[in-house]
Design a protein around this motif. Structure first.
Motif, PDB file in Angstrom:
ATOM      1  N   ASP A  24      51.071  37.839  63.712  1.00 14.66           N
ATOM      2  CA  ASP A  24      50.983  39.165  62.854  1.00 14.66           C
ATOM      3  C   ASP A  24      52.231  39.896  62.962  1.00 14.66           C
ATOM      4  O   ASP A  24      52.888  40.342  62.015  1.00 14.66           O
ATOM      5  N   THR A  25      52.736  40.154  64.213  1.00 14.66           N
ATOM      6  CA  THR A  25      53.973  40.843  64.389  1.00 14.66           C
ATOM      7  C   THR A  25      55.090  40.312  63.941  1.00 14.66           C
ATOM      8  O   THR A  25      55.986  40.972  63.302  1.00 14.66           O
ATOM      9  N   ALA A  26      55.215  38.893  63.876  1.00 18.95           N
ATOM     10  CA  ALA A  26      56.249  38.088  63.366  1.00 18.95           C
ATOM     11  C   ALA A  26      56.152  37.806  61.989  1.00 18.95           C
ATOM     12  O   ALA A  26      57.593  37.788  61.337  1.00 18.95           O
ATOM     13  N   GLY A  27      55.165  38.075  61.420  1.00 20.29           N
ATOM     14  CA  GLY A  27      55.205  38.205  59.925  1.00 20.29           C
ATOM     15  C   GLY A  27      55.028  36.652  59.728  1.00 20.29           C
ATOM     16  O   GLY A  27      55.440  36.375  58.252  1.00 20.29           O
ATOM     17  N   TRP A  28      54.567  35.758  60.214  1.00 23.25           N
ATOM     18  CA  TRP A  28      54.499  34.247  59.781  1.00 23.25           C
ATOM     19  C   TRP A  28      53.911  33.684  60.903  1.00 23.25           C
ATOM     20  O   TRP A  28      53.844  34.033  62.272  1.00 23.25           O
ATOM     21  N   LEU A  29      52.965  32.569  60.837  1.00 20.59           N
ATOM     22  CA  LEU A  29      52.208  31.770  61.403  1.00 20.59           C
ATOM     23  C   LEU A  29      53.041  31.272  62.536  1.00 20.59           C
ATOM     24  O   LEU A  29      54.241  30.670  62.376  1.00 20.59           O
ATOM     25  N   ILE A  71      38.575  33.463  62.976  1.00 23.21           N
ATOM     26  CA  ILE A  71      39.407  33.591  64.328  1.00 23.21           C
ATOM     27  C   ILE A  71      40.799  34.294  64.004  1.00 23.21           C
ATOM     28  O   ILE A  71      41.123  35.191  64.797  1.00 23.21           O
ATOM     29  N   ASP A  72      41.367  33.932  63.158  1.00 24.31           N
ATOM     30  CA  ASP A  72      42.582  34.541  62.354  1.00 24.31           C
ATOM     31  C   ASP A  72      42.480  34.488  60.959  1.00 24.31           C
ATOM     32  O   ASP A  72      42.715  33.459  60.360  1.00 24.31           O
ATOM     33  N   GLY A  73      42.576  35.432  60.272  1.00 26.78           N
ATOM     34  CA  GLY A  73      42.664  35.963  58.913  1.00 26.78           C
ATOM     35  C   GLY A  73      43.851  35.331  58.321  1.00 26.78           C
ATOM     36  O   GLY A  73      43.681  34.550  57.097  1.00 26.78           O
ATOM     37  N   SER A  74      44.840  35.551  58.851  1.00 28.52           N
ATOM     38  CA  SER A  74      46.130  34.859  58.232  1.00 28.52           C
ATOM     39  C   SER A  74      46.214  33.455  58.288  1.00 28.52           C
ATOM     40  O   SER A  74      46.616  32.984  57.179  1.00 28.52           O
ATOM     41  N   GLY A  76      43.488  31.548  58.350  1.00 28.40           N
ATOM     42  CA  GLY A  76      42.455  30.900  57.235  1.00 28.40           C
ATOM     43  C   GLY A  76      42.680  31.103  55.862  1.00 28.40           C
ATOM     44  O   GLY A  76      42.704  30.130  55.080  1.00 28.40           O
ATOM     45  N   TRP A  77      43.455  32.253  55.716  1.00 29.85           N
ATOM     46  CA  TRP A  77      43.967  32.352  54.262  1.00 29.85           C
ATOM     47  C   TRP A  77      45.106  31.469  53.768  1.00 29.85           C
ATOM     48  O   TRP A  77      45.050  30.914  53.063  1.00 29.85           O
ATOM     49  N   THR A  78      46.281  31.099  54.849  1.00 31.79           N
ATOM     50  CA  THR A  78      47.261  30.255  54.474  1.00 31.79           C
ATOM     51  C   THR A  78      46.678  29.020  54.325  1.00 31.79           C
ATOM     52  O   THR A  78      46.866  28.100  53.280  1.00 31.79           O
ATOM     53  N   LEU A  79      45.881  28.596  55.138  1.00 35.26           N
ATOM     54  CA  LEU A  79      45.164  26.963  55.065  1.00 35.26           C
ATOM     55  C   LEU A  79      44.402  26.965  53.969  1.00 35.26           C
ATOM     56  O   LEU A  79      44.673  25.991  52.935  1.00 35.26           O
ATOM     57  N   THR A  80      43.596  27.946  53.296  1.00 39.33           N
ATOM     58  CA  THR A  80      42.751  27.969  52.114  1.00 39.33           C
ATOM     59  C   THR A  80      43.588  28.063  50.655  1.00 39.33           C
ATOM     60  O   THR A  80      43.355  27.146  49.913  1.00 39.33           O
ATOM     61  N   THR A 189      50.710  35.365  56.739  1.00 39.70           N
ATOM     62  CA  THR A 189      50.791  34.466  55.772  1.00 39.70           C
ATOM     63  C   THR A 189      52.050  34.243  55.026  1.00 39.70           C
ATOM     64  O   THR A 189      52.171  33.526  54.184  1.00 39.70           O
ATOM     65  N   ALA A 190      52.995  35.265  55.320  1.00 31.64           N
ATOM     66  CA  ALA A 190      54.244  35.333  54.508  1.00 31.64           C
ATOM     67  C   ALA A 190      54.012  35.063  52.987  1.00 31.64           C
ATOM     68  O   ALA A 190      54.758  34.027  52.497  1.00 31.64           O
ATOM     69  N   SER A 191      53.235  35.557  52.362  1.00 28.97           N
ATOM     70  CA  SER A 191      52.844  35.428  51.052  1.00 28.97           C
ATOM     71  C   SER A 191      53.773  36.031  50.002  1.00 28.97           C
ATOM     72  O   SER A 191      53.766  36.875  49.169  1.00 28.97           O
ATOM     73  N   HIS A 192      55.100  35.477  50.072  1.00 26.58           N
ATOM     74  CA  HIS A 192      56.275  35.923  49.414  1.00 26.58           C
ATOM     75  C   HIS A 192      56.396  35.135  47.718  1.00 26.58           C
ATOM     76  O   HIS A 192      55.706  34.543  47.548  1.00 26.58           O
ATOM     77  N   GLY A 193      57.087  36.289  46.854  1.00 22.90           N
ATOM     78  CA  GLY A 193      57.401  35.583  45.882  1.00 22.90           C
ATOM     79  C   GLY A 193      58.266  34.484  45.642  1.00 22.90           C
ATOM     80  O   GLY A 193      58.924  34.102  46.739  1.00 22.90           O
ATOM     81  N   TYR A 194      58.480  33.968  44.492  1.00 25.28           N
ATOM     82  CA  TYR A 194      59.452  32.761  44.291  1.00 25.28           C
ATOM     83  C   TYR A 194      59.715  32.800  43.009  1.00 25.28           C
ATOM     84  O   TYR A 194      59.162  33.280  42.056  1.00 25.28           O
ATOM     85  N   ARG A 195      61.207  32.211  42.708  1.00 29.51           N
ATOM     86  CA  ARG A 195      61.600  32.180  41.575  1.00 29.51           C
ATOM     87  C   ARG A 195      62.099  30.848  41.029  1.00 29.51           C
ATOM     88  O   ARG A 195      62.358  29.867  41.908  1.00 29.51           O
ATOM     89  N   VAL A 196      61.855  30.426  39.892  1.00 32.47           N
ATOM     90  CA  VAL A 196      62.600  29.238  39.269  1.00 32.47           C
ATOM     91  C   VAL A 196      63.208  29.584  38.165  1.00 32.47           C
ATOM     92  O   VAL A 196      63.046  30.219  37.354  1.00 32.47           O
TER      93      VAL A 196
END
Length: 367
Positions: A24-29, A71-74, A76-80, A189-196
């Motif tokens: 959570d502190t690092a902003g990524w799993l 256990i960890d929302g981040s 679980g969400w990333t996995l899902t 989850t690092a749910s960033h945007g992306y471009r193509v």
């Protein structure tokens, strides 16, 4: 003994919990969490068995996702979201799906919003667009997205006169990640945007998420997408809520009823009644949800489809479980004291994760 992809061992649960705050502190799993996703085969658990996936039964998948989110929302969400994108392999041409799933440490991330265009060009499409909220973006080997189909710069229309949309999958090499995830919760989850930007892909990279157009005929791919999305997302939100309820009870055991008094809040009858009501409502919604999910799965095993009425009931019961989760979290939070407002407390992290996940557009309360 190897862990079955649909099971969560006590050891793995402990590892996930141990690194949740650091992630959570690092902003990524944390690297240990990422390694577990790959080692246990969880990111392939919804992909076709014939093409390299595990193709687990949906009720087992949903229960696993709830357990990890609890256990960890981040994580679980990333996995899902990433395993859910892996489910799309059942709708791809088999040769392409096999190549995708053969990728080392394969992970698919993406977005469902049609915020890009696919212009017909030769035997493929020229893709251009920007998409947000790709959970797991830093480890994605492929990205999925929806795009509006165009020809000669003009949108192609369906029979009703609406722009036609198609889903696509592309390798990460064609994608530019836009680091714009700054939410209060689900930080890891690092749910960033992306471009193509103007990249060309062959027609086989486009697909339709429709049971009638699935390339694989297993029961997983006969499940309607909307019902699939509701059950997996709601189980995540509810997993976080279940975690919050447990942490809130701990707060009630340690918080005093009044300054200078020794009585813990948990000993106050009115507070006990509030906690019991929240638990009962949550547990009842959970039981109804899984009873319907299990019955729907048996139906698709027997008949090869989910009846429209069953799919609608699944969606309604998913929303009822989310509503019970919101009720529990929002009712119990005021009893938890300033400790729950500390950014470094576990109960605060779970509260932040819950209120971020429950903002998903699909889970919007009915007006």
């Amino acid at each position: 003994m190897p862990v079955h992809p649909g099971q969560l061992s006590d050891r793995d649960a402990s590892r996930i919990a141990h690194y949740a705050a650091d992630a959570d502190t690092a902003g990524w799993l944390h690297p240990v969490q990422q390694a577990l996703l790959h080692r246990r085969g969880w990111l392939r658990m919804l992909a076709p068995r014939a093409l390299g996936g595990a193709e687990l039964a949906l009720p087992a998948v949903v229960r696993l996702e709830e357990s990890i989110a609890a256990i960890d929302g981040s994580m679980g969400w990333t996995l899902t979201l990433c395993a859910g994108a892996g489910w799309f392999a059942g709708f791809l041409p088999p040769a392409l799906a096999r190549d995708v799933l053969a990728t080392k440490r394969v992970c698919l991330a993406g977005s469902g919003a049609p915020t890009g265009h696919a212009d017909a060009e030769g035997e493929g499409y020229r893709i251009d667009g920007h998409w947000d909220y790709a959970s797991g973006a830093p480890m994605a080997t492929h990205f999925t997205f929806n795009a509006i189909l165009r020809e000669h710069g003009q949108p192609l229309l369906d029979a009703a006169g609406h722009p036609r949309m198609k889903a696509f999958v592309v390798p990460a090499a064609l994608v530019e990640i836009v680091p714009n995830w700054r939410s209060i919760g689900l930080r890891a989850t690092a749910s960033h945007g992306y471009r193509v930007r103007g990249q060309w892909i062959g027609r086989d990279h486009g697909f339709d998420i429709d049971p009638d157009k699935a390339r694989e005929q297993g029961p997983l791919y006969r499940f309607p997408f909307l019902a699939f999305a509701f059950v997996t997302l709601s189980a995540n939100v509810a997993g976080m809520a279940g975690h919050f309820i447990a942490l809130a009870e701990e707060c009630l055991r340690h918080r005093r009823n009044r300054f200078g008094e020794s009585e813990a809040l948990i000993e106050v009858p009115a507070v006990q009644a509030v906690l019991a009501e929240c638990r009962a409502r949550f547990d009842a919604a959970r039981s109804r949800f899984y009873a319907r999910l299990d019955a729907s799965w048996e139906g698709v095993l027997a008949e090869g489809r989910v009846a429209a009425a069953d799919a609608a009931e699944l969606q309604a019961l998913s929303m009822a479980w989310v509503a019970a989760s919101r009720h529990a979290v929002d009712t119990l939070y005021p009893y938890c004291g300033l400790y729950a407002a500390r950014a470094d407390s576990p109960v605060n992290r779970v509260w932040r994760d819950f209120h971020t996940a429950s903002q998903h557009a699909l889970l919007m309360p009915h007006a």
